[in-house]
Scaffold this motif. Structure first.
Motif, mmCIF file in Angstrom:
data_model
loop_
_atom_site.group_PDB
_atom_site.id
_atom_site.type_symbol
_atom_site.label_atom_id
_atom_site.label_comp_id
_atom_site.label_asym_id
_atom_site.label_seq_id
_atom_site.Cartn_x
_atom_site.Cartn_y
_atom_site.Cartn_z
ATOM 1 N N PHE A 142 93.610 72.265 45.567
ATOM 2 C CA PHE A 142 93.251 71.070 44.800
ATOM 3 C C PHE A 142 94.339 70.018 44.954
ATOM 4 C CE2 PHE A 142 95.770 73.702 42.004
ATOM 5 C CZ PHE A 142 96.569 72.807 41.298
ATOM 6 N N ASP A 143 94.001 68.792 44.528
ATOM 7 C CA ASP A 143 94.909 67.648 44.630
ATOM 8 C C ASP A 143 95.866 67.673 43.449
ATOM 9 O OD1 ASP A 143 96.210 65.309 45.022
ATOM 10 O OD2 ASP A 143 94.412 64.056 45.161
ATOM 11 N N PRO A 145 93.714 74.730 38.750
ATOM 12 C CA PRO A 145 94.058 73.434 38.147
ATOM 13 C C PRO A 145 94.321 73.530 36.649
ATOM 14 C CG PRO A 145 92.225 73.190 39.674
ATOM 15 C CD PRO A 145 92.467 74.643 39.560
ATOM 16 N N ASP A 152 98.920 73.871 50.290
ATOM 17 C CA ASP A 152 97.693 74.119 51.006
ATOM 18 C C ASP A 152 97.979 74.162 52.508
ATOM 19 O OD1 ASP A 152 95.138 74.405 51.902
ATOM 20 O OD2 ASP A 152 94.452 72.399 51.321
ATOM 21 N N ARG A 175 98.487 68.630 48.314
ATOM 22 C CA ARG A 175 97.471 69.591 47.910
ATOM 23 C C ARG A 175 98.125 70.975 47.805
ATOM 24 N NH1 ARG A 175 92.271 68.427 47.936
ATOM 25 N NH2 ARG A 175 91.661 70.578 48.459
#
Length: 420
Positions: free
Chosen positions: A279-280, A317, A415, A312
């Motif tokens: 995720f960002d 999250p 990531d 990332r």
């Protein structure tokens, strides 16, 4: 149970003693009788030999010469052809054991012994056997009582252990009794007690974690609702937009609160059951800074972000947001000045640092701030401990890099698909 053990043991002993005792009495009685008969026959044979020897040597055969060769008080009758019979000893009046022997010179010897003496000897033997039997019964009773106590006492103790376990006291007792079967039961009870203790600890830990972790998003949510209330009664279109934004943020906080609850319940069942995704990170950092700005504004302080953007990471999250929220709230409660969130990259990891301008962490605490119940400001001491658990559940880690000014760093896996 103790009484049944004693009774069964004594019953077995009595049966064994009865069987062997009766057999022994019969055998001993028969042996004594046969021994008496054999003794009388031997006496008759010996006297015939003595009388015959004297007749051959033409020695006198009288009561005086024969009495010295006879032992005991048996009745003796010696008949020599052509001579009067020689009789000495008391003739038995009751049943007798008799032996008659005839020699080569025609002499006849009759030996008689009263059966009363034999019965007396049998009676003495029976008394000895009875005394030994009684001693055996007493010894068996003592051993039965001791053995029953050895078996019943551990069972009673195991029952008390099971009762304590059922009443909510899961402390293992670690008692052993020297009986393999009972020790096996004790092992099972101790293992069950340890498992129940771990379950109770996990439940209590879940309750403590939930109460603490839910407080942070609820505090932020209450602040957002206060903002909505403060701007709800205005006719200014810009203010109405603000109300809509605040409501949207509040709704996002409610969703995050739901995610926190689900996360806590999942961790209580299996702390390693993560749902890590890529995720960002910027979105989570932005979300947290926006959520906590009202609280810092009320306190006359500011919260800012800096560092590298567009990163990332791999994780959950909601869990990452909760860890950052804990660090931000910790800086709000115990720190001072501006709070800064800075992101950077080190190797294949992304680091989010949370720092403030306050007095920092007490040097006597150091890294112990992550231990449960450890706090330098009279707080619960759970926040940072739970935050570290959440970070480790996602494969990351939360560390204290610097005491003053305080720098808490959240390390996350980068990531692998993101270009360097």
């Amino acid at each position: 149970m103790r009484r049944r053990l004693i009774q069964s043991t004594l019953a077995v002993v009595l049966v064994v003693l009865a069987v062997f005792g009766v057999s022994l009495v019969l055998v001993e009685s028969r042996t004594i009788e046969e021994s008496a008969e054999e003794s009388v026959r031997s006496e008759a044979v010996r006297l015939v030999s003595v009388v015959e020897s004297r007749l051959v040597n033409e020695e006198p055969v009288t009561e005086e010469t024969l009495r010295t060769t006879v032992e005991g008080d048996r009745y003796i009758r010696v008949e020599v052809p052509g001579r009067p019979p020689i009789v000495f000893g008391d003739k038995p009046e009751d049943d007798v054991i008799e032996a008659r022997q005839t020699g080569a010179q025609g002499e006849t010897v009759v030996v008689q012994q009263s059966e009363g003496a034999v019965r007396a000897e049998v009676g003495r033997t029976l008394l000895i056997i009875l005394a030994v039997t009684l001693l055996a019964i007493v010894a068996a009773a003592i051993l039965a009582v001791r053995q029953a106590h050895r078996v019943a006492a551990p069972l009673t103790d195991l029952a008390e252990t099971a009762e304590r376990l059922g009443s909510g006291d899961p402390r293992p007792r670690h008692r052993r009794y020297g009986v393999p079967e009972l020790d096996r039961v004790a092992d099972v009870l101790d293992a069950s007690a340890e498992r129940i203790g771990r379950m109770i600890t996990a439940e209590r830990r879940l309750a403590a974690d939930a109460s603490h972790q839910l407080r942070t998003p609820l505090t932020a949510l209450s602040m957002r609702l206060e903002e909505i209330i403060a701007t709800a009664d205005t006719d200014d279109p810009e203010e109405r937009v603000t109300v809509k934004e605040e409501a949207t943020i509040a709704l996002a906080q409610v969703e995050r609160l739901t995610d926190v609850v689900q996360r806590l319940l999942t961790n209580s069942r299996d702390p390693r059951s993560g749902s890590a995704v890529a995720f960002d990170l910027d979105e989570v950092v932005k979300q947290q800074t926006e959520e906590w700005k009202p609280a810092y504004r009320v306190d006359g302080r500011a919260i800012v972000r800096s560092g590298k953007t567009g990163l990332r990471v791999v994780g959950t999250p909601g869990a990452v947001a909760q860890v950052l929220a804990t660090c931000i709230e910790n800086a709000l409660m115990h720190g001072g000045g501006t709070v800064a969130l800075r992101t950077r990259v080190t190797g294949n990891q992304v680091v989010v640092e949370v720092t403030d301008e306050g007095p920092g962490v007490d040097p006597t605490l150091g890294s112990r701030v992550f231990e449960r119940t450890v706090s330098g400001h009279n707080s619960t001491g759970l926040g940072l401990a739970v935050a570290r658990d959440l970070a480790e559940a996602d494969g990351g880690r939360l560390e204290l890099l610097q005491l003053h000014p305080p720098v808490f760093a959240l390390f996350l896996s980068r990531d692998a698909d993101q270009p360097v």
